[in-house]
Design an enzyme around this catalytic site. Structure first.
Site, PDB file in Angstrom:
ATOM      1  N   ASP A 501      -9.781 -77.419  75.886  1.00 22.51           N
ATOM      2  CA  ASP A 501      -8.584 -77.429  76.722  1.00 22.51           C
ATOM      3  C   ASP A 501      -8.507 -78.731  77.511  1.00 22.51           C
ATOM      4  OD1 ASP A 501     -10.852 -76.549  78.258  1.00 22.51           O
ATOM      5  OD2 ASP A 501      -9.476 -75.897  79.837  1.00 22.51           O
ATOM      6  N   GLU A 564     -12.271 -74.480  80.512  1.00 18.49           N
ATOM      7  CA  GLU A 564     -13.107 -75.278  81.405  1.00 18.49           C
ATOM      8  C   GLU A 564     -12.289 -75.917  82.520  1.00 18.49           C
ATOM      9  OE1 GLU A 564     -15.425 -78.668  83.005  1.00 18.49           O
ATOM     10  OE2 GLU A 564     -13.460 -78.700  82.016  1.00 18.49           O
TER      11      GLU A 564
END
Length: 906
Positions: A501, A564
């Site tokens: 991400d 994250e």
């Protein structure tokens, strides 16, 4: 929409129309058929066509085309079912044909006359005969059957008696009859008769006496010399748990070499068999999970097998290392029904009518529509001038394509030359806007996970998605399985952690489109290039290259999350749940930060932890007008200002009680490292403030209402974070912060209300500097860059690192690949192409060092049992405990390691 996941670059898609035309094989001739072309074989003089047709006279014939005149020469008649497989035995000048009528017929390719009819064991009970393999050195024919058996006929011993001329098989006698099968040769129960081979119980079964030849009309006026049976002992039952669709003989190196056979079945397995003594003995089974049936096989040299799968992929199998080194996606969801190979080029024929050519580097160098329908079969002839690809389809045509060895020039993604697999894959990865903090990009995140899973599979890993919390992005788990040395019981296993991400990328400030990777002056630009998609693929490509070269001596386990940038929600619970699936881990590798500067490589050995806290102060009233209510109410914004002011003093010291009590003192060794790093470019005190000292930050103050200068907002929100360092306790700091805020707010005696919430926490991390793993990494960096790397710490936090250390009982290594100017989280994020490629080489060197030295350094800890894994965890915890004790007692070198062989417990 996610990009097509295939890592095979379409080099044939050049902007130069002439280059495209040159890259596509030229159609030189088309042979008209009245039926679908299921199989093909070629001799020096003829092209043989195995056919299938409905309601067409002689639809099961084998048309024979003259290769010089390209005219129909003859038809081989005799089969009563579709001709599913053809194979030419050049040494004998024989043609073998297998059919849905449960027979194999042998034809003389010189006279075009029938020689033998071979019935499998169980006759029609064997079902359709899908595949054939001829072994010249053994003079043995292998047959792949619908009933999942492999059967074989030995022309040296099973053909009796020998002819008067010394050539086997010219008589009409046959070998001994087979034993009856209790099921396939049984009579109806009411007849109370024992089973025999003449029960005539199977569908369409027509057993005939082996002493009576069929009418000559059955074979086009020519009678076979003999009708033969495969004996019962020449059968491997349940060789697959599915139809055996394809067979391929591995290259024989001389008449006395080992004979190996590859088979593919409907059970998603490819099996390798040793046939040296004629009886197939299974050597290895490759499982192609979720790829569907294996429809086609082709062999390169004696060590690589290509397998065409039902899901539209081609698996590349390395027989020496027994690994799947690559997966080529031809066309997702479209059957790959036939494969042919010449000169390192692979031709994949699909059910959508297309043929695609792949180079030795797995790049797609040509793609064209060969048939109006399904491409069912293919074969390559090597003529004097250049080879020819012959394809057959269900459009009733056989087509001949002139192959060229010339390849078109490779087009380059924007701004950089000749992309390799790494840069090409990264350009696709970057194009997926996997922004985890924006709900509208949730599907993009899922597509990024799916793409990465397929990417790892194509590179040779076994990969899958692991769910996390509902509504959160999945984990990607992929494992590159290395090859263990014969004298080692166990391979070291390295877990690589990363995240797919990214943060949002507003177009303001970007010189190029953030989700379209571009290259300029040696840098690759795009959101995620350095944080963290570039490093993920660098490590993956390093493992893939080592795997393909049969030099991967470690297992590399990828664990890549998609949350994250939002606090790793659900990561911990998912890892705990699937810990057994991940397996034991000997070391953790991370590459999720940048260097201190621009020119000197670094290794990160420390991270601060973090506590994120949200504050809200509100009253029971709506937003008010300051001209009416100003001075008459206690304003929430004023309370927030007073409350935040209690957190730090003018020297930025945190005023939370006992906050500094457990902060580890800096030792002389680290002080010297900081002085070396500063070197006039910064001060050691600045580095300490950024890297190793705790800090408190007020991030935002948000107000309700229209933000007009005359409005008293009724609700005020603020975000505060604390960065913690060794040996502060995460939970204690979070609790102390909340208690301090509540006490300070009570002291204001305000009628307003305070709400607190700890939104996210991450523990601090400090690496092991003197162990084997760190030495191996540091030496690998030095070898590639020619200079010793700087040992640096980071002020940021990665919550997954300390968590993974505790879960797997081993230390983590942090290798940054980016430079300090990489603009992570900022516009024009980039990474140096040289850094990326050198990072890949460092992984080569690290894996090599670990695989060579793992046994001697960790002989005491062979992590192949639960007790030894617990011992490793104990070693890790004791290190952390002793370090804390040393810090508390004021001793120097608090982070000095304890030997892994130390007798810590009597």
């Amino acid at each position: 929409m996610a990009p097509h996941p295939s890592l095979s670059r379409n080099l044939w898609q050049s902007e130069d129309a002439n280059a495209v035309q040159e890259s596509t094989p030229r159609l030189v001739h088309s042979l008209g058929e009245r039926r679908s072309v299921l199989s093909l074989a070629v001799s020096d003089s003829y092209i043989f066509c195995g056919s299938q047709g409905q309601d067409i006279p002689a639809s099961q014939d084998i048309p024979v085309w003259d290769r010089r005149s390209l005219r129909l020469k003859d038809s081989l008649r005799g089969h009563t079912g579709f001709v599913l497989a053809l194979i030419y035995a050049e040494d004998e000048k024989w043609l073998f044909s297998a059919s849905g009528d449960s027979t194999v017929r042998v034809w003389c390719t010189t006279t075009l006359s029938p020689l033998y009819v071979i019935s499998p064991y169980l006759e029609t009970g064997a079902g359709d005969l899908f595949s054939l393999a001829w072994v010249p050195s053994l003079r043995t024919l292998y047959v792949g059957c619908q009933n999942t058996s492999i059967q074989w006929f030995d022309f040296n011993t099973d053909l009796q008696p020998p002819s008067p001329t010394g050539l086997p098989g010219t008589g009409t006698s046959t070998p001994r009859q087979r034993d009856p099968h209790k099921f396939f040769d049984s009579y109806p129960q009411y007849e109370r008769k024992p089973a025999d081979i003449y029960a005539n119980n199977g569908p369409g079964a027509q057993p005939r006496s082996r002493d009576i030849s069929p009418p000559a009309s059955e074979c086009g006026g020519k009678s076979p010399r003999a009708f033969l049976n495969i004996p019962a002992e020449n059968v491997v039952e349940f060789a697959h748990f599915g139809y055996i669709y394809c067979m391929a003989l591995l290259q024989e190196e001389g008449r006395t070499s080992r004979v190996r056979l590859a088979t593919g079945g409907g059970d998603e397995f490819i099996k390798i068999w040793d046939c040296s003594d004629k009886t197939p003995t299974e050597l290895h089974a490759f499982e192609c999970t979720n790829n569907g049936a294996i429809y086609s096989l082709v062999v390169k040299d004696d060590s690589t097998v290509f397998a065409g799968c039902q899901d539209g992929s081609v698996k590349v199998l390395d027989l020496d290392t027994k690994t799947i080194v690559r997966s080529i996606i031809v066309q997702e969801g479209v059957d790959v029904l036939s494969l042919s190979m010449v000169g390192g080029d692979l031709y994949a024929c699909s059910a959508n009518g297309k043929v695609q050519r792949f180079s030795a580097s797995f790049d797609c160098t040509a793609s064209w529509t060969a048939h109006d329908g399904i491409v069912l079969s293919s074969i390559i002839t090597e003529d004097a001038v250049r080879p020819t690809l012959i394809t057959g389809g269900n459009d009733h045509h056989i087509k001949m394509w002139e192959l060229s060895s010339s390849l078109p020039s490779a087009p380059s993604p924007a701004g950089f030359d000749t992309p390799d697999t790494l840069t090409y894959a990264l350009s696709k990865f970057i194009s997926i806007p996997s922004v985890s903090s924006i709900s509208s990009h949730r599907e993009d995140c899922r597509q990024a996970a799916i793409w990465l899973k397929k990417c790892l599979a194509q590179l040779g890993a076994t990969s899958q998605l692991l769910p996390t919390e509902d509504g959160k992005n999945p984990l990607v788990l992929g494992t590159f399985t290395g090859v263990a040395a014969k004298d080692k019981e166990h391979k070291p296993r390295v877990l690589f952690y990363g995240h797919y991400d990214v943060i949002p990328a507003p177009s303001d400030g970007w010189d190029t489109e953030p989700f379209h990777m571009t290259g300029r002056s040696g840098y690759l630009y795009g959101r995620g290039c350095t944080d963290n998609k570039g490093p993920i693929l660098a490590v993956a490509c390093a493992a893939a290259d080592l795997l393909a070269a049969r030099k991967l001596g470690v297992d590399v386990v990828f664990l890549v999350e998609g949350e994250e940038e939002c606090g790793s929600a659900g990561f911990g619970e998912a890892v705990k749940k699937h810990k057994d699936l991940i397996g034991h881990i000997d070391a953790i590798l991370v590459s999720n930060s940048t260097w201190f500067g621009e020119d000197t490589p670094c290794i990160t050995y420390g991270l601060r932890g973090v506590v994120h806290c949200s504050l809200e102060i509100s009253n029971d009233r709506p937003d008010l007008h300051s001209g009416i209510e100003g001075g008459a109410v206690v304003e929430p914004l004023v309370d927030m200002v007073h409350l935040l002011a209690t957190l730090t003093d003018r020297q930025q010291q945190v005023l939370v009680p006992s906050f500094y009590d457990r902060v580890r003192k800096q030792d002389d060794a680290e002080r010297e490292r900081f002085a070396q790093i500063a070197n006039g470019n910064s001060s050691t005190s600045t580095l300490s403030s950024r890297w190793r000292e705790p800090a408190l930050t007020v991030h935002s103050i948000d107000i309700s209402g229209p933000r007009n200068a005359t409005v008293i907002p009724g609700t005020i929100k603020s975000q505060v974070s604390i960065r913690i360092v060794p040996d502060q306790d995460l939970d204690t700091v979070a609790k102390s912060l909340c208690q301090h805020l509540e006490t300070s707010f009570e002291a204001l005696k305000s009628p307003n209300k305070l709400k607190l919430a700890v939104k996210h926490t991450a523990d601090w991390w400090l690496g092991e500097l003197d162990g084997f793993w760190f030495d191996a990494l540091e030496n690998a960096v030095a070898e590639e860059w020619g200079v010793r790397p700087l040992r640096i710490r980071e002020g940021g936090s990665i919550p997954s690192i300390p968590f993974l250390e505790k879960q797997f009982g081993c230390h983590a290594l942090h290798l940054p690949m980016g430079q300090s100017s990489d603009q992570a989280h900022l516009p024009n994020e980039r990474i140096s192409l040289d850094n990326l490629r050198k990072g890949k080489v460092i992984l080569y060197l690290l894996a090599s060092r670990v695989s060579r030295q793992f046994g001697s350094h960790f002989g005491v800890h062979q992590f192949n049992s639960m007790s030894s894994r617990l011992a490793a965890l104990r070693w890790f915890l004791v290190n952390r405990l002793v370090s804390a004790q040393r810090s508390a007692s004021g001793r120097k070198k608090a982070d000095a390691p304890i030997s892994p062989t130390a007798d810590l417990f009597p």
